[in-house]
Design an enzyme around this catalytic site. Sequence first.
Site, PDB file in Angstrom:
ATOM      1  CG  MET A  50       0.448   1.300  16.891  1.00 17.53           C
ATOM      2  SD  MET A  50       0.010  -0.318  17.827  1.00 17.53           S
ATOM      3  CE  MET A  50      -0.135  -0.994  16.101  1.00 17.53           C
TER       4      MET A  50
ATOM      5  CB  SER B  97      -1.529   1.009  27.288  1.00 16.68           C
ATOM      6  OG  SER B  97      -0.131   0.266  27.237  1.00 16.68           O
TER       7      SER B  97
ATOM      8  CD  GLU C 268       2.679  -6.591  18.521  1.00 15.52           C
ATOM      9  OE1 GLU C 268       2.814  -6.021  19.705  1.00 15.52           O
ATOM     10  OE2 GLU C 268       2.218  -6.258  17.522  1.00 15.52           O
ATOM     11  NE  ARG C 269       0.724  -7.152  25.567  1.00 18.39           N
ATOM     12  CZ  ARG C 269      -0.281  -6.881  25.840  1.00 18.39           C
ATOM     13  NH1 ARG C 269      -1.443  -7.871  25.728  1.00 18.39           N
ATOM     14  NH2 ARG C 269      -0.542  -5.459  25.627  1.00 18.39           N
TER      15      ARG C 269
END
Length: 378
Positions: free
Chosen positions: A126, A133, A243-244
């Site tokens: 990404m 971000s 994910e976090r």
Amino acid sequence: MPANRPVFRDDHEMLRTQVERFVAQEILPFYMQWEDMGVTPRALWRKAGANGLLNCAVPAPWGQGGDFGHSAVVLETIARANCLGIGFSIHSDMVAPYILNLGTRQQKDRWLPRMTSGECIGAIAMTEPDAGSDLKAIRTRARRERSHYVLSGAKTFITNGANADLAIVMASTTPELGARGLSLFVVERGMSGFSSGPPLRKIGQHAQDTCELFFNDVQVPLDNRLGEENAAFEHVSKELAQERLAIALRAAASLEGMIDSTAAYVKQRKAFGRRIVDFQNARFKLADAIAQTSMLRVFLDDCLAKHLRAELDPTTAAIAKLNATEMQGKILDDLLQMFGGYGYMADYGIGRAWTDARALRILGGTSEIMLDIIGKRI
């Protein structure tokens, strides 16, 4: 680490014993060699698959049929052993869930079993040189032409990039919609126009292959689009909590492992005729580290329990990642100081832990992004 953690069942603890054995036999004896190589050998992935360490939370017939508690056991055990450069968590806890939750039956059958066996290694692409971000800044484009998309662009800082057999790539399909015009594609090794750059030189996590990926008019079949067109923003948002949480669990386990290592070191190292632990400052620093990480562990286990019940919200996950990674960085700095000059030597684990940890405050959303997410609750 607390001896009794109610969030884990007996089957989780049985797996922990298996993973500890795997780490001791298959990772630790070779880890420094992989650090020098800048990559983890593909053979390790196949061994991990054979031992049930990959895609633990992916249901049968595609995965191991466990839950995220099993995944947590794997990623914590590896992190606690000071091996943050092993990219299993990206593969199992970030890439595989996209395919599981968004993929068609055909896509799941095609990719997930090979990822579970370690035959196929996954990456997620990404981030771009000018877009992290800020999704609306993504420049990679996917233009639809009859039976395929034409994908063009580049991604950077891609974990598992050199080893990757498939990469989930975010690209703009409708540029005028900005972040709402993004789609996800599975790009596979061997597709014409798809290539990777040499391993990037990093300050830490050297055993983890990280590189740039390039897409030069890659023809991606329509069957390789993951989820709905122009829906990547929504798809990604649903995966961020897990994910976090995974990043937070890795940070905490790494920190706990290094507290134990430091405690053992200061009990045998002497200065001015006294053991380091006999100096009040050293004892207080370690006591403070233990106190803080004990509180963090209770919170993270509560977050893990919530996630196992599908109740972990994105803001709480952001709090977990922020607290765990920031605490890890600050305490590791204090621990390194207790080693004196040896702490700055590459052969000592504390130095590697210190540099490896720095990335966790960046990947998965920076600490500043976490603060912004938390601040929106005010």
